[in-house]
Design a protein around this motif. Structure first.
Motif, PDB file in Angstrom:
ATOM      1  N   ASP A   1       0.877  -1.170   0.000  1.00 14.24           N
ATOM      2  CA  ASP A   1       0.000   0.000   0.000  1.00 14.24           C
ATOM      3  C   ASP A   1       0.912   1.217   0.000  1.00 14.24           C
ATOM      4  O   ASP A   1       1.539   1.517   1.017  1.00 14.24           O
ATOM      5  CB  ASP A   1      -0.884  -0.038   1.257  1.00 14.24           C
TER       6      ASP A   1
ATOM      7  N   HIS B   1      -2.483   3.312   9.197  1.00 10.84           N
ATOM      8  CA  HIS B   1      -3.212   2.116   9.628  1.00 10.84           C
ATOM      9  C   HIS B   1      -2.264   0.936   9.575  1.00 10.84           C
ATOM     10  O   HIS B   1      -1.358   0.907   8.724  1.00 10.84           O
ATOM     11  CB  HIS B   1      -4.412   1.876   8.713  1.00 10.84           C
TER      12      HIS B   1
ATOM     13  N   SER C   1       1.122   2.025   7.863  1.00  7.93           N
ATOM     14  CA  SER C   1       1.373   3.049   6.855  1.00  7.93           C
ATOM     15  C   SER C   1       1.610   4.383   7.551  1.00  7.93           C
ATOM     16  O   SER C   1       1.103   4.634   8.638  1.00  7.93           O
ATOM     17  CB  SER C   1       0.172   3.169   5.912  1.00  7.93           C
TER      18      SER C   1
ATOM     19  N   GLU D   1       0.993   8.043   6.148  1.00  5.59           N
ATOM     20  CA  GLU D   1       0.432   8.647   4.935  1.00  5.59           C
ATOM     21  C   GLU D   1      -0.328   9.942   5.188  1.00  5.59           C
ATOM     22  O   GLU D   1      -1.535  10.015   4.968  1.00  5.59           O
ATOM     23  CB  GLU D   1      -0.477   7.642   4.220  1.00  5.59           C
TER      24      GLU D   1
ATOM     25  N   GLU E   1       2.705   8.086   0.970  1.00  4.80           N
ATOM     26  CA  GLU E   1       2.518   6.938   1.861  1.00  4.80           C
ATOM     27  C   GLU E   1       3.593   5.882   1.665  1.00  4.80           C
ATOM     28  O   GLU E   1       3.844   5.432   0.539  1.00  4.80           O
ATOM     29  CB  GLU E   1       1.150   6.294   1.584  1.00  4.80           C
TER      30      GLU E   1
HETATM   31 CO    CO Z   1      -2.991   3.159   3.172  1.00  5.25          CO
END
Ligand code: CO
Length: 370
Positions: free
Chosen positions: A236, A301, A328, A330, A344
């Motif tokens: 991510d 998260h 993360s 971000e 991120e």
């Molecule tokens: Co994310």
């Protein structure tokens, strides 16, 4: 002993310590974490009971049994066939669990939760995350390795997008999203970990805008947020770039602020620090620059088998960071009707700081890191 079996034994110790009778898992991440079985939820009853003491037991549809046997280390697999009512088998298995609370998967469909509660009306029920949340938050070496490799695949595609920047001007967000999916697969990823975000110009001001038919213009800031999976574990990562032409001065300014906020937050990550401290580090930079009102979400998260899981990096999170946690970082600033900026990376908490799992260039001018 496989890592799945080791995790189950750790979970059973935690169950005994908390005086809980057992876990009832349904298809989803908790089940995959302890048993290795990656099953999609369906209308057919499919559960795994993990008692505080003794061997776990599966109750699964006959047509899934062979796949389960091939995948898991657990021997006790009971099956039922279409046309049969599995209630009696379920009651048998539940009857073998000792006294005490039973923790169910939060993602278990209500029809199965109700069936379990009707069989065993005297029991108290809770959520499996009470026990598995803290265990899953600290990734073991197998998990870290998969997350690293998923990060490398996403970074490779992000870097390629920079290299081929000019070819994306004039194409729609949706078209670029499909291109990202193809490239992730070519680079060794398994599908996408969520619908890719390609948000050009004013669409970037909506943090969860996925993609639409807007065509990318020269000078448009474009938020690119995507990931894939490797061995079940996701990546991510987000960059905000300008494929061609010159953006507004304010965009350049905001990009600098967000980048500085992201760096400040990553620098605060180490064991013993509360997650809210990391959130505050990002927020302070953005506040000081006058954009506090435009940073409308938490800083990060946790990431594991689920793309959003514990620990959450928010202003009210008192979770104390521990080695092995992955989340993360971000921060973002969203200017209504004009543009958004988000940067991120995933980080893993190490013994004395953290390691970034993403290293593609963070600058807005594609192909450059400044
Ligand atoms: Co994310």
């Amino acid at each position: 002993v496989t890592s799945f079996e080791r995790r189950t034994h750790t979970a059973q110790e935690a169950l005994r310590a908390a005086d809980v009778a057992g876990l009832v898992l349904s298809p989803g991440s908790n089940l995959r974490y302890l048993t290795g079985v990656a099953q999609s939820p369906s209308e057919r009853l499919f559960v795994c009971l993990v008692p505080a003491t003794g061997e776990p037991t599966f109750v699964v549809p006959e047509l899934e049994a062979e796949t389960v046997r091939e995948t898991t280390w657990i021997d006790d697999i009971r099956t039922w066939q279409d046309g049969d009512d599995p209630t009696e088998q379920l009651a048998d298995v539940l009857g073998d669990v000792g006294r005490g609370r039973l923790l169910l998967d939060a993602t278990m469909w209500t029809r199965f939760t109700l069936r379990i509660q009707r069989i065993d009306t005297d029991r108290e029920y809770g959520l499996a995350e009470e026990i598995l949340g803290p265990l899953r938050a600290r990734k073991d070496e197998t998990e870290r390795d998969a997350l690293r490799r998923a990060g490398v695949v996403a970074d490779r595609v992000m870097t390629q997008l920079g290299n081929d920047a000019a070819s994306f001007v004039g194409r729609s967000e949706a078209d670029v999203a499909r291109e990202i999916e193809r490239r992730l697969a070519d680079a060794g990823g398994e599908g996408v970990s969520f619908e890719p975000i390609v948000a050009a110009g004013p669409n970037g001001a909506k943090p969860h805008h996925a993609h639409g038919d807007r065509r990318i213009e020269a000078g448009d800031p474009v938020v690119l947020d995507f990931g894939t999976r490797v061995d079940g574990y996701p990546s991510d990562t987000t960059r905000t770039v300008v494929f061609e032409g010159e953006p507004s001065d304010e965009f350049e300014q905001v990009h600098d602020v967000v980048r500085e906020a992201q760096t400040a937050a990553v620098e605060r990550v180490e064991p013993g620090v509360e997650a809210r401290t990391v959130d505050a580090a990002a927020r302070d930079v953005i506040d000081a620059a006058g954009y506090g009102e435009s940073f409308i979400h938490r800083t990060g998260h946790g990431v594991g088998l689920d793309v959003h899981e514990e620990p959450y990096v928010a202003s009210d999170s008192d979770t104390v960071l521990e080695p092995g946690m992955v989340f993360s970082v971000e921060p973002g600033v969203y200017i209504d009707g004009r543009f958004g900026v988000r940067i991120e990376d995933l980080v893993v908490v190490t013994d004395d700081g953290c390691e970034r799992l993403n290293e593609s260039p963070r600058g807005w001018r594609v192909g450059s890191s400044d």
